[in-house]
Design a protein around this motif. Sequence first.
Motif, PDB file in Angstrom:
ATOM      1  N   UNK A 125     -26.262  -9.608  -3.398  1.00 50.88           N
ATOM      2  CA  UNK A 125     -27.111  -9.066  -4.466  1.00 50.88           C
ATOM      3  C   UNK A 125     -27.533  -7.626  -4.184  1.00 50.88           C
TER       4      UNK A 125
ATOM      5  N   UNK B  75     -34.640  -0.181  -6.636  1.00 48.85           N
ATOM      6  CA  UNK B  75     -34.351  -1.507  -7.190  1.00 48.85           C
ATOM      7  C   UNK B  75     -34.113  -2.505  -6.063  1.00 48.85           C
TER       8      UNK B  75
ATOM      9  N   UNK C  61     -37.266  -3.625  -4.562  1.00 45.79           N
ATOM     10  CA  UNK C  61     -37.925  -4.515  -5.526  1.00 45.79           C
ATOM     11  C   UNK C  61     -37.322  -5.919  -5.477  1.00 45.79           C
ATOM     12  N   UNK C  62     -35.999  -5.986  -5.436  1.00 45.38           N
ATOM     13  CA  UNK C  62     -35.303  -7.277  -5.387  1.00 45.38           C
ATOM     14  C   UNK C  62     -35.694  -8.044  -4.137  1.00 45.38           C
TER      15      UNK C  62
ATOM     16  N   UNK D   6     -39.243  -9.337  -4.108  1.00 50.08           N
ATOM     17  CA  UNK D   6     -39.415 -10.503  -4.981  1.00 50.08           C
ATOM     18  C   UNK D   6     -38.823 -11.772  -4.372  1.00 50.08           C
ATOM     19  N   UNK D   7     -37.697 -11.636  -3.725  1.00 57.55           N
ATOM     20  CA  UNK D   7     -37.086 -12.798  -3.072  1.00 57.55           C
ATOM     21  C   UNK D   7     -38.004 -13.333  -1.980  1.00 57.55           C
TER      22      UNK D   7
ATOM     23  N   UNK E 278     -34.641 -18.158  -6.366  1.00 59.50           N
ATOM     24  CA  UNK E 278     -34.309 -16.829  -5.845  1.00 59.50           C
ATOM     25  C   UNK E 278     -33.472 -16.062  -6.868  1.00 59.50           C
TER      26      UNK E 278
ATOM     27  N   UNK F 163     -35.349 -14.956  -9.914  1.00 55.67           N
ATOM     28  CA  UNK F 163     -36.151 -13.768  -9.622  1.00 55.67           C
ATOM     29  C   UNK F 163     -35.309 -12.505  -9.639  1.00 55.67           C
ATOM     30  N   UNK F 164     -34.161 -12.615  -9.009  1.00 59.45           N
ATOM     31  CA  UNK F 164     -33.318 -11.430  -8.870  1.00 59.45           C
ATOM     32  C   UNK F 164     -32.881 -10.890 -10.225  1.00 59.45           C
TER      33      UNK F 164
ATOM     34  N   UNK G 286     -37.688  -7.442 -12.178  1.00 59.45           N
ATOM     35  CA  UNK G 286     -37.134  -7.078 -10.870  1.00 59.45           C
ATOM     36  C   UNK G 286     -36.149  -5.926 -11.004  1.00 59.45           C
TER      37      UNK G 286
ATOM     38  N   UNK H 214     -35.444  -2.988 -12.441  1.00 60.46           N
ATOM     39  CA  UNK H 214     -36.223  -2.022 -13.211  1.00 60.46           C
ATOM     40  C   UNK H 214     -35.304  -0.988 -13.854  1.00 60.46           C
TER      41      UNK H 214
ATOM     42  N   UNK I  95     -24.367  -8.999 -10.898  1.00 57.00           N
ATOM     43  CA  UNK I  95     -25.069  -9.720  -9.835  1.00 57.00           C
ATOM     44  C   UNK I  95     -24.699 -11.209  -9.863  1.00 57.00           C
TER      45      UNK I  95
ATOM     46  N   UNK J  35     -22.727 -13.538  -7.103  1.00 60.24           N
ATOM     47  CA  UNK J  35     -23.354 -14.697  -6.480  1.00 60.24           C
ATOM     48  C   UNK J  35     -22.443 -15.919  -6.622  1.00 60.24           C
TER      49      UNK J  35
END
Lengths: 154, 154
Positions: free
Chosen positions: A122, A138, A141-142, A145-146, B118, B121-122, B127, B129, B142, B146
């Motif tokens: 990610x 960013x 930020x990611x 948050x995780x 997770x 959130x990502x 998140x 921005x 993303x 994943x």
Amino acid sequence: MRNMSDIIEQYLKQMIAESKNEVVEIKRAQIAEKFDCVPSQLNYVIKTRFTNELGYIVESKRGGGGYIRITKIETHKKADYLEHLLNLIGDGLSQTNAMHIIQSMYDAEVISFREAKIIDTVIARETLMIGLPKRDIVRAQILRNIIEVILYEE
Amino acid sequence: MRNMSDIIEQYLKQMIAESKNEVVEIKRAQIAEKFDCVPSQLNYVIKTRFTNELGYIVESKRGGGGYIRITKIETHKKADYLEHLLNLIGDGLSQTNAMHIIQSMYDAEVISFREAKIIDTVIARETLMIGLPKRDIVRAQILRNIIEVILYEE
DNA sequence: ACAATCTTGACTAATTTTAATCAAATAAGT
DNA sequence: ACTTATTTGATTAAAATTAGTCAAGATTGT
């Protein structure tokens, strides 16, 4: 649930989960009565399922007003550790630094191997197709948050 | 149906088919009683017909409340499913659609609850921005990455 | 008849349950 | 204070409850 020991284990873990500070304090005889088993079964359950290895501290006292107190410590430690990481992350974060943090989280057993790979992916610059300096912002930020997701679960 | 082992095999597979999660959990002695055979015959049946090769995982526990648990793992199906999701994701992906996909992955037991949180959130707009339309493109990227991590592990 | 597979039971191993005894802390009596 | 009794948890060992292994004997397929 298959057997008495498992049931008691679940019960105690439930109590800990519902507690404020990851602690449960019981009277052995009282729990034994509740589950209609011999008191020493509590010792058995504690010895096999609430070991230091698994992140529990067990304290007790005999005599009148005696008790058994089980504390889950790992979560505290992990929380402290994660808070520390949060402080570490500033406004921006390079891919290298992010990967170091992810590695550290894996080493600390806060995330699984698979989670580490997912997060690595990610935060890779190839995934985040954004130019600098925005990309590092960013990324920070990611990851923040995780970490918060992991921190505030359960 | 010729012999006892085949009958027991069929019975267990039937149980798995009827189960919610491709799992059956038995008590060895109980099944032995039901089919009027010795308990160790269950071990024979399991060893010859529910091998890892054939896509089964067998777990067990002895002692009071013991059990044998047989789980069918469908690795191919999961791979197909993930490929399908990859095809589903286009150049861009809205947060709503992404969340649906994540939910679906969780339902399909391809990711854990924590992993779902997770990833949720990502891919949240708070998140990432970034402004539209770039945001949806990055989100698609993303999630695609994943899924590939999960697809190509091991 | 031969080979492969299945059936059976004795023995082994792991785990849980139960009971007896011990040890520590408190409470009560003097 | 000191002694004794009571309460309560700890330890240990025995018994009970499961499942696993292995090998001999029986059955089946070719």
